[in-house]
Design a protein around this motif. Structure first.
Motif, short mmCIF file in Angstrom:
data_model
loop_
_atom_site.label_atom_id
_atom_site.label_comp_id
_atom_site.label_asym_id
_atom_site.label_seq_id
_atom_site.Cartn_x
_atom_site.Cartn_y
_atom_site.Cartn_z
N VAL A 230 0.08 -3.68 10.12
CA VAL A 230 -1.78 -3.45 9.71
C VAL A 230 -2.52 -2.04 9.67
O VAL A 230 -2.74 -1.30 8.90
CB VAL A 230 -2.81 -4.39 8.92
N THR B 117 -1.28 -4.75 2.40
CA THR B 117 -0.34 -4.64 1.26
C THR B 117 -0.29 -6.14 1.27
O THR B 117 -0.35 -6.97 2.16
CB THR B 117 1.04 -4.07 2.15
N PRO B 118 0.45 -6.30 -0.32
CA PRO B 118 0.49 -8.01 -0.68
C PRO B 118 1.47 -7.96 0.08
O PRO B 118 1.31 -9.10 0.67
CB PRO B 118 1.71 -7.41 -2.24
N ASN C 145 2.03 -7.95 3.70
CA ASN C 145 1.87 -7.94 4.68
C ASN C 145 0.69 -8.94 4.82
O ASN C 145 0.65 -9.66 5.30
CB ASN C 145 0.63 -6.29 5.30
N GLU D 11 -0.24 0.99 9.15
CA GLU D 11 0.09 1.54 8.18
C GLU D 11 -0.81 2.31 7.30
O GLU D 11 -1.16 2.95 6.60
CB GLU D 11 0.54 0.19 7.63
N LYS E 57 -1.59 5.66 6.16
CA LYS E 57 -2.24 6.47 4.99
C LYS E 57 -3.27 7.20 5.59
O LYS E 57 -3.90 8.47 4.06
CB LYS E 57 -2.75 5.61 4.37
#
Length: 158
Positions: A40, A8-9, A11, A43, A47
């Protein structure tokens, strides 16, 4: 084993901050890197689980809970998501085992793999891992077995 993960931006920015401090100080904080890698990885796993569960007929309550868990994605959220996904994986694993056990030409090693997997279906204290699911899917592919996995939920008996 997965080696590349989406990030993600937020992270990516956190990782850049860790590297920026290291450029100035000449040292890098190992714990910060480990924590970032775990975040990371967690996540990405969550997902993947949410995408998997989207293919199943989950209850409205489970869908709502999944949505809440995916907004924060903490360690506790990952544990809670694991409790939702695991019974569905057990159901898929059982269906795969049933399809493969019907084959007369299984080697002794393959029969042992199926026996071990069947035992895992009833070991509710251990999660069914992505690795186990991938190995069973690979065995099915090698044997030319195809089965449409229905939504089957195998959990602890009440």
């Amino acid at each position: 084993m997965q080696t590349m993960f989406a990030i993600t931006p937020a992270n990516a920015a956190a990782l850049e901050a860790i590297v920026d401090v290291a450029k100035v100080s000449g040292e890098i904080d190992r714990d910060a890197l480990v924590s970032m890698a775990e975040t990371v990885r967690r996540e990405a796993w969550m997902k993947d689980c949410a995408e998997y569960l989207a293919t199943k007929n989950t209850t409205a309550e489970e869908k709502a809970k999944i949505g809440r868990l995916m907004t924060t994605m903490t360690r506790n959220d990952a544990r809670a998501l694991s409790e939702i996904v695991d019974p569905y994986r057990r159901g898929d694993l059982k269906q795969m085992i049933d399809a493969l056990q019907e084959l007369p030409w299984l080697t002794p090693t393959e029969q042992k793999v199926l026996k071990t997997a069947a035992e895992e279906v009833t070991r509710y204290f251990l999660p069914i891992t992505e690795d186990r699911m991938r190995r069973m899917a690979n065995m099915m592919e090698r044997k030319g077995v195809s089965v449409e996995l229905k939504t089957v939920r195998i959990g602890r008996q009440s």
